[in-house]
Scaffold this motif. Structure first.
Motif, PDB file in Angstrom:
ATOM      1  N   VAL A 102       0.852  -1.189   0.000  1.00  0.00           N
ATOM      2  CA  VAL A 102       0.000   0.000   0.000  1.00  0.00           C
ATOM      3  C   VAL A 102       0.889   1.239   0.000  1.00  0.00           C
ATOM      4  O   VAL A 102       1.763   1.385   0.854  1.00  0.00           O
ATOM      5  CB  VAL A 102      -0.935   0.022   1.223  1.00  0.00           C
ATOM      6  N   SER A 103       0.668   2.113  -0.978  1.00  0.00           N
ATOM      7  CA  SER A 103       1.495   3.311  -1.112  1.00  0.00           C
ATOM      8  C   SER A 103       0.636   4.453  -1.630  1.00  0.00           C
ATOM      9  O   SER A 103      -0.582   4.321  -1.761  1.00  0.00           O
ATOM     10  CB  SER A 103       2.669   3.036  -2.059  1.00  0.00           C
ATOM     11  N   GLN A 104       1.302   5.568  -1.924  1.00  0.00           N
ATOM     12  CA  GLN A 104       0.620   6.690  -2.566  1.00  0.00           C
ATOM     13  C   GLN A 104       1.337   6.989  -3.872  1.00  0.00           C
ATOM     14  O   GLN A 104       2.567   6.930  -3.948  1.00  0.00           O
ATOM     15  CB  GLN A 104       0.611   7.921  -1.670  1.00  0.00           C
ATOM     16  N   ASN A 105       0.555   7.266  -4.904  1.00  0.00           N
ATOM     17  CA  ASN A 105       1.106   7.566  -6.216  1.00  0.00           C
ATOM     18  C   ASN A 105       0.427   8.814  -6.749  1.00  0.00           C
ATOM     19  O   ASN A 105      -0.761   8.794  -7.065  1.00  0.00           O
ATOM     20  CB  ASN A 105       0.881   6.378  -7.163  1.00  0.00           C
ATOM     21  N   GLU A 106       1.186   9.925  -6.796  1.00  0.00           N
ATOM     22  CA  GLU A 106       0.657  11.205  -7.265  1.00  0.00           C
ATOM     23  C   GLU A 106      -0.618  11.604  -6.514  1.00  0.00           C
ATOM     24  O   GLU A 106      -1.618  12.026  -7.090  1.00  0.00           O
ATOM     25  CB  GLU A 106       0.410  11.162  -8.774  1.00  0.00           C
ATOM     26  N   GLY A 107      -0.574  11.393  -5.195  1.00  0.00           N
ATOM     27  CA  GLY A 107      -1.679  11.799  -4.335  1.00  0.00           C
ATOM     28  C   GLY A 107      -2.834  10.818  -4.250  1.00  0.00           C
ATOM     29  O   GLY A 107      -3.803  11.056  -3.513  1.00  0.00           O
ATOM     30  N   GLU A 108      -2.756   9.710  -4.992  1.00  0.00           N
ATOM     31  CA  GLU A 108      -3.826   8.707  -4.967  1.00  0.00           C
ATOM     32  C   GLU A 108      -3.371   7.478  -4.192  1.00  0.00           C
ATOM     33  O   GLU A 108      -2.182   7.134  -4.183  1.00  0.00           O
ATOM     34  CB  GLU A 108      -4.198   8.289  -6.397  1.00  0.00           C
ATOM     35  N   ASN A 109      -4.322   6.801  -3.528  1.00  0.00           N
ATOM     36  CA  ASN A 109      -4.021   5.535  -2.889  1.00  0.00           C
ATOM     37  C   ASN A 109      -3.703   4.501  -3.955  1.00  0.00           C
ATOM     38  O   ASN A 109      -4.451   4.352  -4.927  1.00  0.00           O
ATOM     39  CB  ASN A 109      -5.210   5.062  -2.053  1.00  0.00           C
ATOM     40  N   TYR A 110      -2.599   3.774  -3.766  1.00  0.00           N
ATOM     41  CA  TYR A 110      -2.128   2.834  -4.788  1.00  0.00           C
ATOM     42  C   TYR A 110      -1.785   1.519  -4.104  1.00  0.00           C
ATOM     43  O   TYR A 110      -1.026   1.497  -3.129  1.00  0.00           O
ATOM     44  CB  TYR A 110      -0.898   3.406  -5.484  1.00  0.00           C
ATOM     45  N   THR A 111      -2.370   0.426  -4.580  1.00  0.00           N
ATOM     46  CA  THR A 111      -2.167  -0.881  -3.968  1.00  0.00           C
ATOM     47  C   THR A 111      -1.728  -1.890  -5.017  1.00  0.00           C
ATOM     48  O   THR A 111      -2.235  -1.904  -6.138  1.00  0.00           O
ATOM     49  CB  THR A 111      -3.462  -1.390  -3.297  1.00  0.00           C
TER      50      THR A 111
END
Length: 279
Positions: A102-111
C-alpha cells in the motif's frame, strides 16, 4: 455496521470498480456477510479482521462467497493504508495467503497485489462452442492467434480474444445460459479481450457467476491474463496495462507485472478512490 465504499482501479481519479469493505474485530457469520453484500449490492464486498500483523479476508458477491476478488483486495488495501498506515501486509484467504503493498502515487491511494501461484489449461471444444453460442459474437470474430483457455489466479477465468474492438464494445450475452455454463466449470468471469499492442489490452468481463452482468475492473482476471500470456509464450515476462469498464462509463486501469518463472506469483496494481455517500 459501517461499510466503506471504495472504487478500485480508478482511472485518473474517476471510474473504477466499486467494492464494499467491512472491518470488524471478529469475522461475521457467512449469513451476516451475505446479507451485507446483498445490501451493499456491489459485485463484491470484502470482510476484514486483523490477525496479528496480518488480515483475514473473505469476499462475498450478492449471491455467493468468492474465493478471491482482485478489485475488492485493492479497495481493502486502500482502507488498510488509511487506517493502519502505508506498507506491506499479508492477507489470509480461504485457500492461502497473498501480500499487498500500500502506497501513494501522485496523491492517490495505490495498492499492489502479489497473487497465489497461477496456471492455465485448455478448454473442451464442445464447451467453447456452447459459450460462444451464448454471446453476441461468433467464431469468425475470434482472434485465432490466441487460443481460448482457462487461467487460474485464485479463481478460474475464461480468456477469449476478439480480432475486432467494435465486437468487444458491442458484447452482449444470454445471462442465464452463460451462468449455468460458468457454474459447471467453476469459471468466475469470462474475459472478452482485444489486443491493441503487446503491452496494452482492452477488456470486458462477464460475471454472471456472481449474479452481475459485467465487472468494470477485475483484478483477478488481470492476473489470469498475465498467466495466460506467460504460459502460452505470447509474452513471457514484463508489464502490461489493461483498460476496462470504458463501455460501462466506469473507466478503469489495471497494471500487471510478471516474471518468466512458470506459475509464479503475478502482481496487479491500481489506484483507488473513496465513493462519497452522495454518489
Amino acid at each position: 455496521m459501517k461499510v466503506e465504499r471504495i472504487a478500485a482501479f480508478s482511472y485518473k481519479n474517476s471510474g473504477g470498480n466499486p467494492a464494499g469493505v467491512h472491518f470488524s474485530d471478529e469475522m461475521l457469520s457467512e449469513k451476516e456477510m451475505l446479507l451485507i453484500a446483498k445490501d451493499v449490492n456491489y459485485s463484491e464486498t470484502a470482510f476484514l479482521v486483523k490477525v496479528g500483523d496480518s488480515f483475514r479476508i473473505r469476499y462475498f458477491s450478492p449471491e455467493t462467497e468468492i474465493a478471491f476478488c482482485g478489485h475488492a483486495t485493492i479497495a481493502s488495501g486502500s482502507f488498510i493504508g488509511e487506517k493502519f498506515g502505508l506498507g506491506t501486509y499479508e492477507l489470509i484467504l480461504n485457500g492461502g495467503s497473498i501480500q499487498i503493498e500500500v502506497s501513494q502515487n501522485e496523491g492517490e491511494n495505490y495498492t499492489s497485489i502479489s497473487s497465489l501461484k497461477t496456471h492455465s489449461k485448455d478448454v473442451d471444444k464442445e464447451y467453447i462452442n456452447k459459450i460462444i453460442d451464448g454471446f453476441s459474437f461468433n467464431k469468425e470474430d475470434l482472434n485465432e492467434k490466441y487460443p481460448i483457455r482457462i487461467a487460474f489466479s485464485g479463481n478460474n477465468h475464461l480468456i477469449i480474444f476478439l480480432k475486432d474492438k467494435t465486437k468487444m464494445q458491442e458484447m452482449q450475452y444470454d445471462f442465464e445460459s452463460i451462468k449455468v455454463l460458468m457454474e459447471k466449470e467453476n469459471i468466475v468471469t469470462i474475459s472478452i479481450l482485444y489486443e491493441e499492442n503487446e503491452n496494452l489490452y482492452h477488456s470486458r468481463n462477464a460475471f454472471a457467476y456472481g449474479g452481475v452482468i459485467e465487472d468494470p475492473a477485475t483484478g483477478s482476471a488481470a492476473i489470469a491474463l498475465g498467466e495466460y500470456l506467460r504460459d502460452t509464450g505470447f509474452k513471457k515476462s514484463g508489464d502490461i496495462e489493461i483498460l476496462q469498464g470504458f463501455d460501462m462509463k466506469q473507466p478503469s486501469q489495471l497494471f500487471v507485472s510478471f516474471s518468466e518463472v512458470s506459475n509464479s506469483s503475478i502482481k496487479v496494481s491500481g489506484s483507488s478512490r473513496y465513493i462519497s455517500e452522495e454518489a
